[in-house]
Design a protein around this motif. Structure first.
Motif, PDB file in Angstrom:
ATOM      1  N   GLU A  30      38.137  16.094   5.603  1.00  0.00           N
ATOM      2  CA  GLU A  30      39.586  16.133   5.397  1.00  0.00           C
ATOM      3  C   GLU A  30      40.234  14.819   5.818  1.00  0.00           C
ATOM      4  O   GLU A  30      41.097  14.288   5.122  1.00  0.00           O
ATOM      5  N   ARG A  72      43.963  18.645   2.901  1.00  0.00           N
ATOM      6  CA  ARG A  72      43.745  19.983   3.469  1.00  0.00           C
ATOM      7  C   ARG A  72      43.556  21.012   2.358  1.00  0.00           C
ATOM      8  O   ARG A  72      42.682  21.886   2.446  1.00  0.00           O
ATOM      9  N   ALA A  73      44.348  20.897   1.300  1.00  0.00           N
ATOM     10  CA  ALA A  73      44.235  21.831   0.173  1.00  0.00           C
ATOM     11  C   ALA A  73      42.869  21.711  -0.500  1.00  0.00           C
ATOM     12  O   ALA A  73      42.270  22.721  -0.904  1.00  0.00           O
ATOM     13  N   VAL A  87      39.992  20.692   0.929  1.00  0.00           N
ATOM     14  CA  VAL A  87      38.971  21.243   1.828  1.00  0.00           C
ATOM     15  C   VAL A  87      39.016  22.769   1.830  1.00  0.00           C
ATOM     16  O   VAL A  87      37.974  23.432   1.813  1.00  0.00           O
ATOM     17  N   ARG A  88      40.206  23.336   1.833  1.00  0.00           N
ATOM     18  CA  ARG A  88      40.322  24.800   1.800  1.00  0.00           C
ATOM     19  C   ARG A  88      39.794  25.358   0.491  1.00  0.00           C
ATOM     20  O   ARG A  88      39.172  26.433   0.463  1.00  0.00           O
ATOM     21  N   ALA A  89      40.036  24.652  -0.603  1.00  0.00           N
ATOM     22  CA  ALA A  89      39.506  25.082  -1.900  1.00  0.00           C
ATOM     23  C   ALA A  89      37.980  25.056  -1.875  1.00  0.00           C
ATOM     24  O   ALA A  89      37.323  25.958  -2.419  1.00  0.00           O
ATOM     25  N   ARG A  90      37.406  24.069  -1.243  1.00  0.00           N
ATOM     26  CA  ARG A  90      35.946  23.996  -1.111  1.00  0.00           C
ATOM     27  C   ARG A  90      35.429  25.181  -0.307  1.00  0.00           C
ATOM     28  O   ARG A  90      34.421  25.802  -0.651  1.00  0.00           O
ATOM     29  N   GLU A  91      36.137  25.488   0.774  1.00  0.00           N
ATOM     30  CA  GLU A  91      35.706  26.598   1.637  1.00  0.00           C
ATOM     31  C   GLU A  91      35.767  27.927   0.910  1.00  0.00           C
ATOM     32  O   GLU A  91      34.971  28.839   1.187  1.00  0.00           O
ATOM     33  N   ARG A  92      36.705  28.048  -0.031  1.00  0.00           N
ATOM     34  CA  ARG A  92      36.828  29.284  -0.816  1.00  0.00           C
ATOM     35  C   ARG A  92      35.853  29.313  -1.987  1.00  0.00           C
ATOM     36  O   ARG A  92      35.787  30.302  -2.715  1.00  0.00           O
ATOM     37  N   GLU A  94      35.984  27.385  -4.622  1.00  0.00           N
ATOM     38  CA  GLU A  94      36.634  27.079  -5.895  1.00  0.00           C
ATOM     39  C   GLU A  94      35.989  25.845  -6.525  1.00  0.00           C
ATOM     40  O   GLU A  94      35.536  24.943  -5.820  1.00  0.00           O
TER      41      GLU A  94
END
Length: 290
Positions: free
Chosen positions: A144, A165-166, A168-173, A175
């Motif tokens: 990030e 941040r968006a 990294v969060r997409a990667r974690e989900r 997507e």
């Protein structure tokens, strides 16, 4: 449809001053538009060495410049390697060097290259397919903080941390982050003329291709190979590039190596902008070796 529409074409010829018998370098060949005009201006016996590390550009330029025969030599290298390329050709000095920085019309318009915010394609952005790391690789693996630094420093993006941040969060989900559309959607909805992902795309492209590092190395190489009285002309398209060129020219002028020819950057005319909107942000700076 031409591979690339050259910007500030008349202005480049006017300030670079190609002459018969001269030897010139186009370090960013593209489709060969600037190169063709330089070759015409230095006819009948002037020569040109053209560099580009994009295989598509070389193929297009080779076809466009065929009429000039052995007056032109094309090399598949980045302009940062300019001095080594000329040495390999047995050339020690040249009369002029030009760089037309940034992305060509073809690269923007070809979805598979992944440069365009509005054209769906794989998230690539490599100017040379020989480069190992693509934009997709950076988006999928960088931390990030690394992404935020890229967006802020290379794109001057104020929302750098939020967009990083968006991602990294997409990667974690889990997507997908495979296409230009996948990334563009994470940069927010479009409001107004400028797409919210524009600066992010610019930043990733600069990082993938080390554009600013190559520019600095290319400018140094250009000055080293210029003969006394030779000129270097650089067209830039955003403030990061223009700042580097301006500062380099002024530093070299203070050192007694160059004399700045263009006290202010040369901009496209209203007529050219109307015919080619991409010329709007182009800035031409020229300096002459003392």
């Amino acid at each position: 449809m031409p591979y690339h529409v050259p910007v500030l074409l008349k202005e480049v010829i006017t300030t670079l001053q190609p002459r018969a018998g001269g030897l010139y370098v186009d370090g960013t060949l593209g489709g060969g538009g600037h190169a063709a005009e330089i070759l015409r201006a230095c006819s009948p016996d002037g020569r040109l060495v053209g560099l580009d590390w994009d295989e598509d550009a070389l193929a297009s330029a080779r076809e466009r410049l065929g009429e000039f025969g052995d007056r032109v030599q094309l090399v598949g290298k980045n302009f940062a390697e300019l001095e080594a390329v000329l040495m390999a050709l047995g050339i020690t000095t040249v009369d002029g060097v030009m760089f037309d920085l940034g992305v060509s019309s073809h690269q923007f318009d070809e979805p598979s290259r992944g440069f365009s915010v509005v054209r769906e394609g794989l998230l690539d952005m490599r100017m040379s397919r020989q480069l190992v790391t693509s934009a997709r690789d950076l988006v999928r693996t960088a931390s990030e903080s690394e992404l935020a630094d890229i967006f802020f420093h290379y794109g001057e993006e104020r929302r750098a941390r939020g967009i990083a941040r968006a991602i990294v969060r997409a990667r974690e989900r889990g997507e997908p982050l495979e296409t230009t559309g996948d990334l563009a959607r994470l940069c927010g909805p479009r409001r107004g003329k400028i797409h919210p992902a524009t600066r992010v795309f610019q930043a990733l492209r600069i990082a993938v291709n080390d554009e600013l590092g190559n520019l600095k190395r290319g400018l140094v190489a250009a000055v080293r190979v210029l003969r006394s009285g030779g000129r270097v002309a650089v067209i830039s398209f955003h403030s990061l590039e223009d700042r580097i060129v301006k500062r380099f020219f002024l530093e070299q002028q203070a050192a007694g190596v160059l004399e700045v020819v263009t006290k202010k950057p040369v901009m496209a005319s209203d007529e050219e902008v109307a015919a080619n909107p991409r010329s709007r942000s182009a800035k031409l700076r020229v300096a002459q070796k003392v």
